[in-house]
Design a protein around this motif. Structure first.
Motif, PDB file in Angstrom:
ATOM      1  N   ARG A   1      54.473  53.420  66.825  1.00 19.02           N
ATOM      2  CA  ARG A   1      53.173  53.835  66.263  1.00 19.02           C
ATOM      3  C   ARG A   1      53.282  54.269  64.799  1.00 19.02           C
ATOM      4  O   ARG A   1      52.281  54.434  64.132  1.00 19.02           O
ATOM      5  CB  ARG A   1      52.547  54.940  67.120  1.00 19.02           C
ATOM      6  CG  ARG A   1      53.335  56.228  67.204  1.00 19.02           C
ATOM      7  CD  ARG A   1      52.713  57.143  68.262  1.00 19.02           C
ATOM      8  NE  ARG A   1      53.335  58.452  68.314  1.00 19.02           N
ATOM      9  CZ  ARG A   1      54.465  58.718  68.961  1.00 19.02           C
ATOM     10  NH1 ARG A   1      55.114  57.765  69.594  1.00 19.02           N
ATOM     11  NH2 ARG A   1      54.944  59.941  68.973  1.00 19.02           N
ATOM     12  N   HIS A   2      54.508  54.472  64.294  1.00 16.13           N
ATOM     13  CA  HIS A   2      54.672  54.837  62.872  1.00 16.13           C
ATOM     14  C   HIS A   2      54.675  53.624  61.949  1.00 16.13           C
ATOM     15  O   HIS A   2      54.657  53.788  60.733  1.00 16.13           O
ATOM     16  CB  HIS A   2      55.996  55.580  62.669  1.00 16.13           C
ATOM     17  CG  HIS A   2      56.034  56.928  63.306  1.00 16.13           C
ATOM     18  ND1 HIS A   2      55.355  58.010  62.799  1.00 16.13           N
ATOM     19  CD2 HIS A   2      56.663  57.374  64.432  1.00 16.13           C
ATOM     20  CE1 HIS A   2      55.570  59.063  63.568  1.00 16.13           C
ATOM     21  NE2 HIS A   2      56.357  58.705  64.571  1.00 16.13           N
ATOM     22  N   VAL A   3      54.739  52.403  62.516  1.00 21.83           N
ATOM     23  CA  VAL A   3      54.930  51.223  61.665  1.00 21.83           C
ATOM     24  C   VAL A   3      53.614  50.864  60.957  1.00 21.83           C
ATOM     25  O   VAL A   3      52.604  50.571  61.594  1.00 21.83           O
ATOM     26  CB  VAL A   3      55.449  50.019  62.488  1.00 21.83           C
ATOM     27  CG1 VAL A   3      55.564  48.778  61.595  1.00 21.83           C
ATOM     28  CG2 VAL A   3      56.787  50.359  63.120  1.00 21.83           C
ATOM     29  N   VAL A   4      53.657  50.897  59.642  1.00 23.99           N
ATOM     30  CA  VAL A   4      52.474  50.655  58.810  1.00 23.99           C
ATOM     31  C   VAL A   4      52.498  49.214  58.325  1.00 23.99           C
ATOM     32  O   VAL A   4      53.559  48.685  58.003  1.00 23.99           O
ATOM     33  CB  VAL A   4      52.479  51.615  57.595  1.00 23.99           C
ATOM     34  CG1 VAL A   4      51.265  51.402  56.715  1.00 23.99           C
ATOM     35  CG2 VAL A   4      52.544  53.044  58.063  1.00 23.99           C
TER      36      VAL A   4
ATOM     37  N   LEU B   1      49.900  64.116  61.980  1.00 22.34           N
ATOM     38  CA  LEU B   1      48.962  64.743  62.919  1.00 22.34           C
ATOM     39  C   LEU B   1      48.614  63.790  64.051  1.00 22.34           C
ATOM     40  O   LEU B   1      48.728  64.129  65.224  1.00 22.34           O
ATOM     41  CB  LEU B   1      47.680  65.156  62.186  1.00 22.34           C
ATOM     42  CG  LEU B   1      46.582  65.715  63.111  1.00 22.34           C
ATOM     43  CD1 LEU B   1      46.963  67.106  63.610  1.00 22.34           C
ATOM     44  CD2 LEU B   1      45.219  65.770  62.406  1.00 22.34           C
ATOM     45  N   THR B   2      48.208  62.569  63.677  1.00 26.53           N
ATOM     46  CA  THR B   2      47.596  61.701  64.689  1.00 26.53           C
ATOM     47  C   THR B   2      48.605  61.058  65.631  1.00 26.53           C
ATOM     48  O   THR B   2      48.218  60.571  66.697  1.00 26.53           O
ATOM     49  CB  THR B   2      46.754  60.608  63.989  1.00 26.53           C
ATOM     50  OG1 THR B   2      47.573  59.964  63.000  1.00 26.53           O
ATOM     51  CG2 THR B   2      45.556  61.216  63.302  1.00 26.53           C
ATOM     52  N   THR B   3      49.894  61.045  65.247  1.00 24.59           N
ATOM     53  CA  THR B   3      50.891  60.537  66.195  1.00 24.59           C
ATOM     54  C   THR B   3      51.377  61.652  67.124  1.00 24.59           C
ATOM     55  O   THR B   3      52.066  61.368  68.104  1.00 24.59           O
ATOM     56  CB  THR B   3      52.113  59.931  65.461  1.00 24.59           C
ATOM     57  OG1 THR B   3      52.626  60.910  64.549  1.00 24.59           O
ATOM     58  CG2 THR B   3      51.743  58.672  64.710  1.00 24.59           C
ATOM     59  N   MET B   4      51.010  62.903  66.832  1.00 28.86           N
ATOM     60  CA  MET B   4      51.486  64.018  67.655  1.00 28.86           C
ATOM     61  C   MET B   4      50.377  64.672  68.472  1.00 28.86           C
ATOM     62  O   MET B   4      50.646  65.269  69.510  1.00 28.86           O
ATOM     63  CB  MET B   4      52.130  65.110  66.767  1.00 28.86           C
ATOM     64  CG  MET B   4      53.295  64.658  65.903  1.00 28.86           C
ATOM     65  SD  MET B   4      54.624  63.811  66.804  1.00 28.86           S
ATOM     66  CE  MET B   4      55.135  65.036  67.980  1.00 28.86           C
TER      67      MET B   4
END
Ligand code: MG
Length: 418
Positions: A149-152, A184-187
């Motif tokens: 989910r961190h991959v931009v 914030l949004t990944t946690m």
């Protein structure tokens, strides 16, 4: 419009340095999340934020400002191997008009809006999992915990050309905009973000509470939050300012003081009378009338020459400058200086296709004040910026439904001769 805002940033519980940057100024707020190398991400986000701040301050539309930030990051990285490959996200909110905010977006930092107690996401992530969700290959719930989910998929500094998403939202007093990095949004789940944003009335404490929530959930990434509360919006009105009547006539009036050069547009300054010439010396009883007249003329010649040079110089300045103003409610380019100087009134040089009603309130005020001063190309650049703002606001939707992004490129406003 009037706003209050708060902000918070934290390195989190896992990372050793904070590569996020944010911006809080009276009419522009932004979050950037840097990526790449030991210090590259930090430099990328800081460079992009400064570029956006400077570009918005110089009058550029938010999508153009983000395009400038892309160039700034690339330029900063060139020639420094430690910074090669650095990139950053950018989500920036600027005041668009009486009731509008414009949001430029690139990457996976997000903008949300709290309206009537309901939090809605404004921006679409440029991320791998979000694309999989859009293609129907992942559910929103699966995306929230997906390992990638961190991959931009988009970052400023990667390519020469960028397609910036642009959103327009209409706001009312009491609305709250939240900009955040993916820390914030990944946690933290969106319903928990909504609960915090809704329950904490102070924007600074709301920002801090969101950072705390990300850290309590594990703090795997840097987290940056900007919370902007709409306190007051402007009434809708179209201001058609009084403009100087364009005329081709060039009338040399009197040698007034140069106070006219700083005149307010639309208001001709009162001309001060020319200084009284010094009284001629008392006639000598032995002198004839002819020699007396000759003497008086000789006394005035230097004074007349000085006045002629001064008036000519000011006239040259007045006729070599251009500015953008209104003619009726039409945006036009004038030759001269606003309000005229020493009788050199501005003359209408070119009409544009723009009208007062199309402009944002801020742009109307700029045009009413006679902006884009200097050379003709200065004036053209200013008109192009106005047109880009118009394009940006006319091609986006409002918040009655979730706005869809539009990728805009500034177009030059067509100009015609009068
Ligand atoms: Mg991040």
């Amino acid at each position: 419009m009037r706003f209050t805002w708060g902000s918070a940033t934290d390195v989190g519980r896992v990372r050793t340095n904070n590569q996020d940057s944010f911006l809080t100024e009276p009419a522009v707020w932004a979050v950037a999340d840097g990526m790449g190398g030991h210090r590259g991400g930090e430099v990328a986000s800081r460079t992009a934020i400064e570029a956006v701040r400077a570009a918005v301050a110089s009058g550029l539309a938010v999508n153009e400002a983000i395009t400038r930030a892309n160039a700034a990051v690339r330029e900063r990285a060139s020639g420094d191997t430690e910074l090669t490959g650095m990139a950053t996200t950018m989500t920036a909110v600027v005041v668009g008009g009486g009731q509008e905010l414009l949001i430029g977006h690139f990457g996976d930092s997000r903008a949300y809006m709290l309206h009537n107690g309901v939090l809605r996401r404004i921006t679409d992530d440029h991320s791998l999992v979000e694309e999989l969700v859009r293609e129907g290959r992942l559910t929103a719930e699966q995306a929230e915990s997906h390992p990638q989910r961190h991959v931009v998929t988009r970052g400023l500094g990667v390519d020469n050309d960028v397609e910036v998403d642009l959103y327009t939202i209409e706001v009312i007093p009491g609305d709250r905009v939240v900009i955040c990095s993916d820390g914030l949004t990944t946690m933290v789940r969106e319903r928990d973000i909504e609960r915090i944003v809704r329950s904490e009335p102070d924007p600074q404490r709301a920002a801090e509470a969101l950072v705390d929530a990300a850290n309590r959930a594990g703090g795997e990434d840097n987290t940056s939050i900007v919370v902007v509360d709409v306190v007051e919006v402007d009434p809708i009105e179209v201001v058609v300012p009084e403009t100087p009547a364009p005329t081709e006539a060039i009338v040399a009036e009197t040698a007034a003081a140069p106070a006219a050069a700083t005149a307010v547009p639309g208001h001709r300054p009162a001309m001060r009378p020319a200084p009284e010439p010094p009284a001629p010396p008392p006639p000598r009883t032995t002198a004839s009338w002819g020699s007396r007249i000759r003497g008086t003329l000789l006394l005035f010649v230097p004074l007349i020459l000085v006045l002629a040079i001064a008036v000519g110089g000011i006239g040259f300045y007045a006729r070599r400058s251009y500015y953008v103003g209104f003619s009726g409610n039409r945006v036009v380019i004038y030759k001269g200086v606003p309000g005229g100087v020493l009788g050199w009134d501005p003359t209408l040089e070119q009409r544009t296709a723009l009208t007062a009603g199309q402009l944002t309130q801020i742009d109307r005020q700029r045009v009413a004040a006679g902006s884009g001063r200097g050379s003709l190309s200065n004036a053209h650049d200013f008109v192009s910026n106005l047109q880009a703002h118009v394009n940006a606001t006319s091609t986006t939707t409002t918040t009655t439904t979730k706005p869809r992004p539009t990728t805009t490129r500034p177009r030059t406003a067509p100009v015609t001769t009068p």
